[in-house]
Design a protein around this motif. Structure first.
Motif, PDB file in Angstrom:
ATOM      1  N   ASP A 127       0.084  -2.720 -14.966  1.00 39.78           N
ATOM      2  CA  ASP A 127      -0.946  -1.873 -14.374  1.00 39.78           C
ATOM      3  C   ASP A 127      -0.376  -0.579 -13.807  1.00 39.78           C
ATOM      4  O   ASP A 127      -1.104   0.403 -13.623  1.00 39.78           O
ATOM      5  CB  ASP A 127      -1.693  -2.626 -13.262  1.00 39.78           C
ATOM      6  N   MET A 128       0.921  -0.574 -13.523  1.00 40.99           N
ATOM      7  CA  MET A 128       1.532   0.617 -12.939  1.00 40.99           C
ATOM      8  C   MET A 128       1.673   1.748 -13.962  1.00 40.99           C
ATOM      9  O   MET A 128       1.773   2.918 -13.597  1.00 40.99           O
ATOM     10  CB  MET A 128       2.907   0.274 -12.374  1.00 40.99           C
ATOM     11  N   THR A 169      -4.542   4.942  -4.253  1.00 36.82           N
ATOM     12  CA  THR A 169      -3.348   5.574  -4.813  1.00 36.82           C
ATOM     13  C   THR A 169      -3.714   6.559  -5.914  1.00 36.82           C
ATOM     14  O   THR A 169      -3.159   7.668  -5.984  1.00 36.82           O
ATOM     15  CB  THR A 169      -2.386   4.496  -5.353  1.00 36.82           C
ATOM     16  N   ARG A 170      -4.648   6.185  -6.772  1.00 38.76           N
ATOM     17  CA  ARG A 170      -5.102   7.106  -7.825  1.00 38.76           C
ATOM     18  C   ARG A 170      -5.691   8.372  -7.211  1.00 38.76           C
ATOM     19  O   ARG A 170      -5.416   9.484  -7.665  1.00 38.76           O
ATOM     20  CB  ARG A 170      -6.129   6.416  -8.713  1.00 38.76           C
ATOM     21  N   ASN A 206       0.844  -1.199   0.000  1.00 39.68           N
ATOM     22  CA  ASN A 206       0.000   0.000   0.000  1.00 39.68           C
ATOM     23  C   ASN A 206       0.879   1.249   0.000  1.00 39.68           C
ATOM     24  O   ASN A 206       1.677   1.447   0.918  1.00 39.68           O
ATOM     25  CB  ASN A 206      -0.910   0.024   1.234  1.00 39.68           C
ATOM     26  N   LEU A 226      -0.478   4.887 -13.846  1.00 39.54           N
ATOM     27  CA  LEU A 226      -0.191   5.955 -12.892  1.00 39.54           C
ATOM     28  C   LEU A 226       0.698   7.028 -13.493  1.00 39.54           C
ATOM     29  O   LEU A 226       0.722   8.170 -13.034  1.00 39.54           O
ATOM     30  CB  LEU A 226       0.485   5.379 -11.638  1.00 39.54           C
ATOM     31  N   MET A 245      -4.736   0.354  -5.387  1.00 39.50           N
ATOM     32  CA  MET A 245      -4.714   1.163  -6.600  1.00 39.50           C
ATOM     33  C   MET A 245      -5.725   2.305  -6.567  1.00 39.50           C
ATOM     34  O   MET A 245      -5.425   3.439  -6.938  1.00 39.50           O
ATOM     35  CB  MET A 245      -4.971   0.283  -7.825  1.00 39.50           C
ATOM     36  N   THR A 270      -1.391  -2.758  -4.067  1.00 42.03           N
ATOM     37  CA  THR A 270      -2.678  -3.386  -3.726  1.00 42.03           C
ATOM     38  C   THR A 270      -3.767  -2.377  -3.389  1.00 42.03           C
ATOM     39  O   THR A 270      -4.920  -2.757  -3.202  1.00 42.03           O
ATOM     40  CB  THR A 270      -2.495  -4.353  -2.542  1.00 42.03           C
ATOM     41  N   VAL A 322       3.091  -5.044  -7.861  1.00 45.36           N
ATOM     42  CA  VAL A 322       1.960  -4.197  -8.188  1.00 45.36           C
ATOM     43  C   VAL A 322       1.273  -3.782  -6.890  1.00 45.36           C
ATOM     44  O   VAL A 322       1.036  -4.600  -6.005  1.00 45.36           O
ATOM     45  CB  VAL A 322       0.974  -4.944  -9.100  1.00 45.36           C
TER      46      VAL A 322
END
Length: 532
Positions: free
Chosen positions: A455-456, A429-430, A388, A459, A426, A424, A422
């Motif tokens: 997936d990163m 974070t966005r 996280n 960002l 997301m 957890t 990746v």
């Protein structure tokens, strides 16, 4: 100095050579093939530059809808180094009409050349116009509108947009700017836009500018409304708040129609000269770079005692975490006078009971201090999870938010996150990134190891606009994500160059957007003690 730190630092080989000059590249394509029989392509060109064997995206053009012969208004500004071979790759995509990112786009082809070849205008599948910048970094902010434009549509009103072309010394016309289209309106008010004085008129205030108004059509065959000639000298009449007006003339109508006056009036409502300050202006004016590092201590890294672990401390060879930390930190610490770096560790259970997963916090002295603390804490931690990073972004953002209230360019925050997997959280974070985009803050994420980081990339904001779960877009692109494995076989200095390349522009963009000017150097004196 620890052996590990010295080994990592010595392996970097950081060097810099002065930029000889800056050049602007403008692109035009001819005859793009139709992949879809039912519609024309919506083309976009992505510019990549090769650095230490790796291709990195520099920027991309706007998307032009339904067009096989696009002329782009986007200008690419590049540093030119005579002593280096600067390899460029231009990738052409047909963008999905409902999504501006590349994931849904159709790749149409690419062409590679060097910047030197672009400068001598070699023949390619598209035209590259290169121009040296003259040294004037001022920007012009212009706000246009029009009234009583000719109606070119039968069942609705015209959908006008404005193009500004510069007349070059060789009598050719160069597109400078294309406004957005205002739908179904004969009295459009176009959005205010900025263009460099170099792009507009090459610094010549009396250079002729050809301005054309078009009625947009979805098939790409736009209807001509009219045109007028102007100069920047004339435009400057709107600096003091007065309006400057030009009749929009269709030459054919002028000849054929006896009582023809014009096809509308185009109005310049505002002309503002904006002094563009550089990154060095802010640094020399006293702006400090506040560098923070966060390291992933989740179980997926492997047991640090095992040589296969990403956290394994080899007696002579620094691991990937250390290489990335030293590469970026060595540069950032030069712009931080106190050299005191906040450092976080996340995803580990901590002593004495090892029941609490913590994002530990401590303040350390210099990059060497961070390296030594990293080595010392590894045996005392129980690697756990999850990955996280939103809480860490929020902590740094809290400090950056305090800087906003000063209304001065005093502190800019850079958060370096080193992680092996990746994330957890997301969604959180966005949301955290979108909120941080309003602050004097940049985020660098380095992916360590061989995990799937696809997936990163979202960002990073390079593939479309990052949005929060609620749909709010980022105000600025503040994230740079790089997988460390892309630099395993390149010079370690390539990593630092890649992840820090966007930071100077991010600093300047933030302060310029807030109208915050750098302090003059005389107001700031940097005193550093002599000695080691």
């Amino acid at each position: 100095m620890s052996d590990i730190y010295e080994s990592a630092a010595n392996s970097l080989g950081l060097f810099s050579s002065p930029c000889l000059t800056k050049v602007e590249l403008r692109l035009t394509c001819k005859g793009i093939s139709d992949r879809d029989a039912l519609s024309k392509p919506d083309p976009c060109i992505v510019l990549n530059m090769q650095s230490h064997g790796q291709w990195m995206e520099v920027d991309r053009t706007e998307v032009i809808r339904s067009c096989v012969n696009p002329t782009y208004s986007k200008v690419f500004t590049l540093d030119f180094y005579f002593e280096e071979v600067q390899r460029l790759r231009f990738e052409l995509y047909d963008i999905n009409s409902s999504h501006n990112g590349l994931k849904e786009a159709i790749f149409l082809g690419s062409v590679e050349c060097t910047l030197g070849q672009a400068l001598i205008k070699g023949k390619m599948c598209f035209q590259i116009t290169a121009e040296e910048l003259t040294g004037n970094d001022d920007y012009i902010e212009l706000s246009f509108s029009a009234r009583k434009l000719d109606d070119k549509d039968f069942f609705s009103k015209s959908d006008p947009f404005l193009e500004i072309h510069r007349l070059n010394d060789d009598a050719t016309l160069q597109l400078v700017y294309r406004t957005e289209t205002v739908m179904n309106n004969l009295n459009p008010v176009w959005k205010t836009f900025k263009v460099s004085l170099n792009s507009l008129c090459s610094g010549d205030h009396e250079r002729k500018l050809q301005c054309t108004v078009w009625d947009w059509d979805s098939n790409g065959k736009h209807d001509y409304i009219g045109e007028f000639e102007a100069t920047f000298k004339e435009m400057r009449g709107a600096i003091d708040g007065r309006q400057v007006q030009w009749p929009c003339i269709n030459p054919k109508y002028k000849v054929k129609k006896k009582n023809y006056k014009n096809s509308g009036i185009v109005i310049l409502n505002q002309c503002k000269i904006i002094k563009m300050h550089s990154f060095l202006d802010y640094i020399m004016g006293g702006c400090q770079i506040q560098f923070t590092v966060a390291i992933d201590f989740t179980a997926s890294n492997g047991d640090p005692r095992n040589s296969c672990s990403l956290h394994y401390i080899h007696p002579y060879q620094p691991n990937e975490y250390l290489k990335a930390l030293v590469a970026v930190g060595e540069i950032c610490q030069d712009y931080d006078s106190d050299k005191m770096f906040p450092a976080f560790g996340f995803g580990a259970r901590i002593p004495p009971d090892y029941k609490t997963v913590s994002d530990c916090f401590c303040v350390l002295s210099g990059i060497q201090g961070v390296v030594e603390a990293y080595q010392a804490c590894l045996p005392k931690l129980q690697l756990y999870g999850p990955t996280n990073i939103a809480p860490i972004i929020q902590k740094v953002a809290k400090s950056a938010s305090q800087e906003v209230h000063t209304k001065e360019a005093m502190q800019y925050f850079i958060l370096l996150i080193l992680t092996d997997g990746v994330i957890t959280d997301m969604a959180d974070t966005r949301e955290a990134i979108v909120q941080a985009s309003h602050l004097p803050m940049s985020i660098i994420i380095v992916g360590v190891g061989n995990a799937d980081f696809s997936d990163m990339q979202m960002l990073d904001g390079d593939d479309g606009i990052l949005r929060s779960p609620k749909g709010e877009p980022v105000l600025r692109d503040i994230v740079q994500f790089v997988p460390f494995r892309n630099f395993k076989h390149a010079s370690p200095a390539a990593l630092a160059k890649s992840v820090l390349a966007e930071v100077p522009n991010q600093v300047v963009d933030y302060y310029n957007s807030k109208g915050i000017k750098p302090k003059v150097p005389s107001q700031y004196q940097s005193s550093r003690p002599f000695g080691p």
